[in-house]
Design a protein around this motif. Structure first.
Motif, PDB file in Angstrom:
ATOM      1  N   LYS A  68      -5.974   2.506 -14.147  1.00 10.26           N
ATOM      2  CA  LYS A  68      -6.566   3.751 -13.461  1.00 10.26           C
ATOM      3  C   LYS A  68      -7.336   3.004 -12.354  1.00 10.26           C
ATOM      4  CE  LYS A  68      -6.325   7.231 -16.304  1.00 10.26           C
ATOM      5  NZ  LYS A  68      -5.177   7.132 -16.904  1.00 10.26           N
ATOM      6  N   GLU A  69      -6.750   3.284 -11.145  1.00  9.53           N
ATOM      7  CA  GLU A  69      -7.520   2.718  -9.812  1.00  9.53           C
ATOM      8  C   GLU A  69      -7.700   3.751  -9.062  1.00  9.53           C
ATOM      9  OE1 GLU A  69      -8.629  -0.337  -9.148  1.00  9.53           O
ATOM     10  OE2 GLU A  69      -8.312  -0.982 -11.089  1.00  9.53           O
ATOM     11  N   GLU A  70      -8.744   3.649  -7.990  1.00  8.49           N
ATOM     12  CA  GLU A  70      -8.789   4.464  -6.755  1.00  8.49           C
ATOM     13  C   GLU A  70      -7.696   4.358  -5.822  1.00  8.49           C
ATOM     14  OE1 GLU A  70     -11.197   0.923  -6.269  1.00  8.49           O
ATOM     15  OE2 GLU A  70     -11.125   2.538  -7.953  1.00  8.49           O
ATOM     16  N   LYS A  71      -7.413   3.084  -5.468  1.00  5.94           N
ATOM     17  CA  LYS A  71      -6.396   2.814  -4.311  1.00  5.94           C
ATOM     18  C   LYS A  71      -5.133   2.786  -4.966  1.00  5.94           C
ATOM     19  CE  LYS A  71      -7.158  -0.335  -0.706  1.00  5.94           C
ATOM     20  NZ  LYS A  71      -7.572  -1.432  -0.009  1.00  5.94           N
ATOM     21  N   SER A  72      -3.949   3.550  -4.148  1.00  4.09           N
ATOM     22  CA  SER A  72      -2.681   3.673  -4.142  1.00  4.09           C
ATOM     23  C   SER A  72      -1.905   2.642  -3.746  1.00  4.09           C
ATOM     24  CB  SER A  72      -2.031   4.726  -3.816  1.00  4.09           C
ATOM     25  OG  SER A  72      -2.829   6.094  -4.499  1.00  4.09           O
ATOM     26  N   ILE A  73      -1.260   1.948  -4.686  1.00  4.64           N
ATOM     27  CA  ILE A  73      -0.141   0.963  -4.280  1.00  4.64           C
ATOM     28  C   ILE A  73       1.008   0.936  -5.153  1.00  4.64           C
ATOM     29  CG2 ILE A  73      -1.875  -0.553  -3.775  1.00  4.64           C
ATOM     30  CD1 ILE A  73      -1.520  -2.439  -6.281  1.00  4.64           C
ATOM     31  N   LYS A  74       2.109   0.624  -4.584  1.00  5.48           N
ATOM     32  CA  LYS A  74       3.371   0.290  -5.231  1.00  5.48           C
ATOM     33  C   LYS A  74       3.472  -0.942  -5.862  1.00  5.48           C
ATOM     34  CE  LYS A  74       5.567   3.805  -2.576  1.00  5.48           C
ATOM     35  NZ  LYS A  74       6.757   4.378  -1.375  1.00  5.48           N
ATOM     36  N   SER A  75       4.001  -1.297  -6.698  1.00  5.96           N
ATOM     37  CA  SER A  75       3.948  -2.634  -7.263  1.00  5.96           C
ATOM     38  C   SER A  75       5.415  -2.963  -8.137  1.00  5.96           C
ATOM     39  CB  SER A  75       2.876  -3.064  -8.345  1.00  5.96           C
ATOM     40  OG  SER A  75       1.532  -2.629  -7.716  1.00  5.96           O
ATOM     41  N   VAL A  76       5.777  -3.996  -8.083  1.00  2.84           N
ATOM     42  CA  VAL A  76       7.113  -4.579  -8.906  1.00  2.84           C
ATOM     43  C   VAL A  76       6.444  -5.813  -9.526  1.00  2.84           C
ATOM     44  CG1 VAL A  76       9.449  -5.494  -8.672  1.00  2.84           C
ATOM     45  CG2 VAL A  76       8.725  -3.673  -7.111  1.00  2.84           C
ATOM     46  N   TYR A  77       6.822  -5.901 -10.888  1.00  2.00           N
ATOM     47  CA  TYR A  77       6.116  -6.859 -11.775  1.00  2.00           C
ATOM     48  C   TYR A  77       7.684  -7.705 -11.871  1.00  2.00           C
ATOM     49  CZ  TYR A  77       3.882 -10.040 -15.093  1.00  2.00           C
ATOM     50  OH  TYR A  77       3.446 -11.019 -15.586  1.00  2.00           O
ATOM     51  N   VAL A  78       7.563  -8.954 -11.520  1.00  2.00           N
ATOM     52  CA  VAL A  78       8.813  -9.890 -11.908  1.00  2.00           C
ATOM     53  C   VAL A  78       8.453 -10.711 -13.137  1.00  2.00           C
ATOM     54  CG1 VAL A  78      10.595 -11.230 -10.954  1.00  2.00           C
ATOM     55  CG2 VAL A  78       9.718  -9.587  -9.706  1.00  2.00           C
ATOM     56  N   GLY A  79       8.975 -10.484 -14.302  1.00  2.00           N
ATOM     57  CA  GLY A  79       8.648 -11.495 -15.322  1.00  2.00           C
ATOM     58  C   GLY A  79       9.358 -12.542 -15.360  1.00  2.00           C
ATOM     59  N   PHE A  80       8.864 -13.761 -15.615  1.00  4.60           N
ATOM     60  CA  PHE A  80       9.868 -14.990 -15.543  1.00  4.60           C
ATOM     61  C   PHE A  80       9.454 -16.111 -16.664  1.00  4.60           C
ATOM     62  CE2 PHE A  80       6.734 -15.546 -12.092  1.00  4.60           C
ATOM     63  CZ  PHE A  80       5.962 -16.611 -12.870  1.00  4.60           C
ATOM     64  N   LYS A  81       8.271 -15.523 -17.589  1.00  5.28           N
ATOM     65  CA  LYS A  81       8.293 -16.092 -18.912  1.00  5.28           C
ATOM     66  C   LYS A  81       7.942 -15.338 -19.937  1.00  5.28           C
ATOM     67  CE  LYS A  81       5.284 -19.912 -20.788  1.00  5.28           C
ATOM     68  NZ  LYS A  81       4.249 -20.938 -20.603  1.00  5.28           N
ATOM     69  N   TYR A  82       8.554 -15.601 -20.974  1.00  7.38           N
ATOM     70  CA  TYR A  82       8.468 -14.870 -22.085  1.00  7.38           C
ATOM     71  C   TYR A  82       6.964 -14.664 -22.721  1.00  7.38           C
ATOM     72  CZ  TYR A  82       9.299 -12.535 -26.511  1.00  7.38           C
ATOM     73  OH  TYR A  82       9.078 -11.309 -27.754  1.00  7.38           O
ATOM     74  N   CYS A  83       6.587 -13.771 -22.940  1.00  7.77           N
ATOM     75  CA  CYS A  83       5.136 -13.214 -23.876  1.00  7.77           C
ATOM     76  C   CYS A  83       5.159 -11.845 -24.482  1.00  7.77           C
ATOM     77  CB  CYS A  83       4.007 -13.308 -22.761  1.00  7.77           C
ATOM     78  SG  CYS A  83       2.404 -13.123 -23.652  1.00  7.77           S
ATOM     79  N   GLU A 109       0.917  -1.192   0.116  1.00  4.39           N
ATOM     80  CA  GLU A 109       0.199   0.024  -0.175  1.00  4.39           C
ATOM     81  C   GLU A 109       0.862   1.175   0.165  1.00  4.39           C
ATOM     82  OE1 GLU A 109      -4.149   1.447   2.235  1.00  4.39           O
ATOM     83  OE2 GLU A 109      -2.718  -0.101   3.048  1.00  4.39           O
ATOM     84  N   SER A 110       0.527   2.358  -0.579  1.00  5.63           N
ATOM     85  CA  SER A 110       1.060   3.596  -0.634  1.00  5.63           C
ATOM     86  C   SER A 110       0.130   4.706  -0.463  1.00  5.63           C
ATOM     87  CB  SER A 110       1.609   3.581  -2.327  1.00  5.63           C
ATOM     88  OG  SER A 110       2.127   4.873  -2.212  1.00  5.63           O
ATOM     89  N   ASN A 111       0.699   5.824   0.088  1.00  8.73           N
ATOM     90  CA  ASN A 111       0.115   7.112   0.317  1.00  8.73           C
ATOM     91  C   ASN A 111       0.136   7.877  -1.107  1.00  8.73           C
ATOM     92  OD1 ASN A 111      -0.501   6.292   2.802  1.00  8.73           O
ATOM     93  ND2 ASN A 111       1.200   7.355   3.594  1.00  8.73           N
ATOM     94  N   GLU A 112       0.897   7.474  -1.866  1.00  7.04           N
ATOM     95  CA  GLU A 112       1.172   8.388  -3.048  1.00  7.04           C
ATOM     96  C   GLU A 112       0.316   7.726  -4.216  1.00  7.04           C
ATOM     97  OE1 GLU A 112       5.359   7.900  -3.616  1.00  7.04           O
ATOM     98  OE2 GLU A 112       5.713   8.663  -1.689  1.00  7.04           O
ATOM     99  N   ASP A 113       0.788   8.356  -5.323  1.00  8.84           N
ATOM    100  CA  ASP A 113      -0.099   7.430  -6.781  1.00  8.84           C
ATOM    101  C   ASP A 113       0.746   6.223  -6.917  1.00  8.84           C
ATOM    102  OD1 ASP A 113      -1.584  10.031  -7.354  1.00  8.84           O
ATOM    103  OD2 ASP A 113       0.076  10.501  -8.615  1.00  8.84           O
ATOM    104  N   ASN A 114       0.096   5.467  -7.826  1.00  8.51           N
ATOM    105  CA  ASN A 114       0.431   4.104  -8.049  1.00  8.51           C
ATOM    106  C   ASN A 114       1.877   4.321  -8.783  1.00  8.51           C
ATOM    107  OD1 ASN A 114      -1.995   2.798  -7.362  1.00  8.51           O
ATOM    108  ND2 ASN A 114      -2.829   3.098  -9.585  1.00  8.51           N
ATOM    109  N   LYS A 115       2.788   3.504  -8.129  1.00  6.66           N
ATOM    110  CA  LYS A 115       4.083   3.550  -8.743  1.00  6.66           C
ATOM    111  C   LYS A 115       4.463   2.183  -9.188  1.00  6.66           C
ATOM    112  CE  LYS A 115       6.611   7.472  -6.547  1.00  6.66           C
ATOM    113  NZ  LYS A 115       7.604   7.662  -5.970  1.00  6.66           N
TER     114      LYS A 115
END
Length: 106
Positions: free
Chosen positions: A70-85, A34-40
């Motif tokens: 576009k979401e109303e809740k602010s979160i910080k996210s890291v996407y870890v890719g492990f299979k090619y698409c 969860e974050s207090n800022e915009d989505n990052k």
């Protein structure tokens, strides 16, 4: 490229990976807090995926998907890719479903 205010720096990435909730999918895993800022966002694509061209293509697709969210809740996210698409629609469907789960559970 994502604007600077939408990107996570290295300290934030470490914090998210250590303390975040993980949502695993077919092509990658979304880790969120969860974050207090915009989505990052940050994107990490493993070298196991293929050559640099394939990794960069997947990263570019993920960045475009993140721009559209576009979401109303602010979160910080890291996407870890492990299979090619390289299919935009498949990645968008997976990333969006993982992001919705994250916003619902945080």
């Amino acid at each position: 490229m994502l604007p600077q205010q939408k990107r996570l720096n290295s300290n934030e990435i470490k914090r998210v990976l250590n303390k975040g909730i993980k949502y695993r999918g077919k092509y990658g895993m979304l880790v969120s807090v969860e974050s207090n800022e915009d989505n990052k966002f940050a994107f990490v694509v493993s070298k196991k995926i293929g050559n640099a061209v394939q990794r960069h293509r997947m990263t570019r697709i993920l960045r475009e998907i993140a721009k559209e969210l576009k979401e109303e809740k602010s979160i910080k996210s890291v996407y870890v890719g492990f299979k090619y698409c390289n299919d935009y629609e498949k990645l968008k469907e997976e990333f969006t479903s993982q992001f919705k789960k994250a916003t619902k559970n945080i």
